[in-house]
Design a protein around this motif. Structure first.
Motif, short mmCIF file in Angstrom:
data_model
loop_
_atom_site.label_atom_id
_atom_site.label_comp_id
_atom_site.label_asym_id
_atom_site.label_seq_id
_atom_site.Cartn_x
_atom_site.Cartn_y
_atom_site.Cartn_z
N LEU A 125 122.06 41.67 20.17
CA LEU A 125 122.15 41.62 21.63
C LEU A 125 121.28 42.70 22.26
CD1 LEU A 125 123.45 40.65 24.29
CD2 LEU A 125 125.32 42.26 23.83
N SER A 126 121.37 43.91 21.74
CA SER A 126 120.59 45.03 22.29
C SER A 126 119.10 44.79 22.14
CB SER A 126 120.99 46.34 21.60
OG SER A 126 122.36 46.61 21.78
N LEU A 127 118.69 44.38 20.94
CA LEU A 127 117.27 44.16 20.70
C LEU A 127 116.74 42.99 21.52
CD1 LEU A 127 117.12 44.71 16.82
CD2 LEU A 127 116.55 46.33 18.65
N SER A 128 117.57 41.96 21.70
CA SER A 128 117.14 40.82 22.51
C SER A 128 116.92 41.23 23.96
CB SER A 128 118.19 39.71 22.43
OG SER A 128 118.34 39.24 21.10
N CYS A 129 117.80 42.06 24.47
CA CYS A 129 117.64 42.54 25.85
C CYS A 129 116.35 43.35 26.00
CB CYS A 129 118.84 43.39 26.27
SG CYS A 129 120.31 42.43 26.67
N LEU A 130 116.03 44.15 25.00
CA LEU A 130 114.79 44.92 25.05
C LEU A 130 113.58 44.01 25.04
CD1 LEU A 130 115.59 47.91 22.65
CD2 LEU A 130 115.45 47.95 25.14
N VAL A 131 113.62 42.98 24.22
CA VAL A 131 112.50 42.03 24.16
C VAL A 131 112.33 41.30 25.48
CG1 VAL A 131 111.64 39.95 23.05
CG2 VAL A 131 112.63 41.77 21.66
N ILE A 132 113.44 40.84 26.05
CA ILE A 132 113.39 40.12 27.32
C ILE A 132 112.87 41.03 28.43
CG2 ILE A 132 114.78 38.99 29.09
CD1 ILE A 132 116.58 37.98 26.83
N THR B 3 117.81 52.57 37.64
CA THR B 3 116.47 52.02 37.58
C THR B 3 116.32 51.26 36.28
OG1 THR B 3 115.53 53.98 36.52
CG2 THR B 3 115.60 53.96 38.93
N VAL B 4 115.33 50.37 36.25
CA VAL B 4 115.09 49.58 35.05
C VAL B 4 114.70 50.48 33.89
CG1 VAL B 4 113.66 47.77 34.04
CG2 VAL B 4 114.49 47.54 36.38
N ARG C 88 110.94 43.52 28.08
CA ARG C 88 109.51 43.76 27.84
C ARG C 88 108.65 42.67 28.46
NH1 ARG C 88 105.84 47.75 26.53
NH2 ARG C 88 103.96 46.77 25.71
N PHE C 89 109.11 41.44 28.40
CA PHE C 89 108.31 40.33 28.91
C PHE C 89 108.58 40.02 30.38
CE2 PHE C 89 108.00 39.54 24.34
CZ PHE C 89 106.66 39.23 24.22
N GLU C 90 109.82 40.26 30.83
CA GLU C 90 110.19 39.83 32.17
C GLU C 90 110.03 40.91 33.24
OE1 GLU C 90 110.90 36.83 33.10
OE2 GLU C 90 110.76 35.99 31.09
N VAL C 91 110.34 42.15 32.90
CA VAL C 91 110.31 43.21 33.93
C VAL C 91 109.38 44.35 33.55
CG1 VAL C 91 112.61 42.71 34.80
CG2 VAL C 91 112.36 44.31 32.91
N HIS C 92 108.55 44.17 32.55
CA HIS C 92 107.57 45.20 32.20
C HIS C 92 106.35 45.04 33.09
CE1 HIS C 92 105.72 48.12 29.49
NE2 HIS C 92 104.61 47.41 29.57
N PRO C 93 105.67 46.13 33.55
CA PRO C 93 106.00 47.51 33.25
C PRO C 93 107.16 48.02 34.11
CG PRO C 93 104.10 47.42 34.67
CD PRO C 93 104.43 46.00 34.34
N TYR C 94 107.96 48.90 33.55
CA TYR C 94 109.05 49.51 34.28
C TYR C 94 108.80 51.01 34.35
CZ TYR C 94 110.27 48.36 29.46
OH TYR C 94 110.22 48.08 28.12
N LEU D 213 121.29 47.07 32.23
CA LEU D 213 119.90 46.63 32.30
C LEU D 213 119.76 45.36 33.14
CD1 LEU D 213 116.94 46.76 31.53
CD2 LEU D 213 117.51 45.69 29.35
N CYS D 214 120.66 44.42 32.94
CA CYS D 214 120.61 43.18 33.72
C CYS D 214 120.79 43.45 35.21
CB CYS D 214 121.67 42.20 33.23
SG CYS D 214 121.38 41.56 31.57
#
Length: 268
Positions: free
Chosen positions: A197-204, A151-152, A206-212, A21-22
């Motif tokens: 770790l997984s949930l934190s990546c999903l949250v980040i 892709t994201v 959501r805010f940083e690269v959403h919409p994907y 994801l990163c």
């Protein structure tokens, strides 16, 4: 100590998915930065600085080839040139397609002029007309190239799957009979780390690269955003809503039921 093996497996799932994801987010950001000027020129011609996506382009960027087939059939049905029954059947009323997408749908229905909607969607989505549409959008920098790496959207789906896998492995470890004096609470805390770790990546994400999106590039998403801000009310706005949101945007119950009917699965 079998739970340690499960823990290592959980970390492998979480670490791989989050790394993917990163990397996908970095590639998307770099591509968006490098291609901004080129995309702007391709998407906004000098003669028309307010380029507007066509209905089919918006459908592809929002939902891919199947969405293009959906919006084509809905458009034809609204013009009474195609009958979409709530039982899941499509019947041709006017065999003369007005563009290559409509012609593709008519050919997908077949010479008898009637077919179930689900195989029509699948066949129409794979036609040459849709592939040419995808190629044009890719060249303009608005669509994600087919098979062009991670892709994201795909990476986000993998992180979600990894989070579920970690939770399942943790539950399995807690249910195993313990042969050592390790407290179950401590085992649960160890598995909470990769889950966090997984949930934190999903949250980040959501805010940083959403919409994907699986189909649209960052430039394509920006153009789609301009469509959603336009006032609704006319036929064009209705079809645009279907192109962007899919069949859930159809307000007519019988027409929506035509696409969601699943009682009789089709076979090729």
């Amino acid at each position: 100590m079998f739970w340690v093996l499960l823990l290592l497996l959980a970390w492998a799932f979480a670490g791989t998915a989050c790394t993917r994801l990163c990397l996908a987010a970095v590639r998307a950001a770099a591509s968006d930065t490098d291609d901004t000027a080129v995309t702007a020129e391709a998407a906004v011609p000098a003669a028309d600085r307010e380029h507007r996506l066509t209905l089919y382009e918006a459908a592809f960027l929002s939902g891919g080839p199947s969405r293009v087939a959906d919006v084509t059939m809905v458009s034809m049905a609204r013009q009474r040139r195609l009958l979409l029954a709530h039982t899941g059947w499509a019947t041709v009323v006017d065999p003369r397609g007005r563009d290559e997408m409509e012609q593709s749908v008519i050919r997908a229905i077949g010479p008898q002029g009637q077919s179930r909607i689900q195989p029509v969607r699948a066949r129409a989505a794979g036609t040459e007309a849709v592939r040419r549409l995808a190629d044009r959008l890719e060249r303009a920098g608005l669509a994600v190239p087919d098979g062009a790496g991670t892709t994201v959207a795909a990476a986000v789906r993998q992180v979600r799957a990894a989070a579920l896998a970690v939770a399942a492995l943790g539950a399995t470890a807690l249910l195993l009979p313990l042969q050592t004096g390790t407290p179950r609470l401590l085992i649960g805390l160890w598995f909470a780390l990769p889950l966090t770790l997984s949930l934190s990546c999903l949250v980040i994400a959501r805010f940083e690269v959403h919409p994907y999106s699986r189909w649209a590039s960052p430039a394509g998403l920006r153009l789609l955003g301009t469509l959603t801000r336009r006032p609704a009310g006319d036929e064009r706005s209705f079809l645009t809503s279907v192109a962007v949101r899919g069949i859930r945007a159809i307000g007519e119950p019988e027409l929506r039921a035509a696409f969601t009917h699943r009682d009789q699965p089709w076979r090729e």
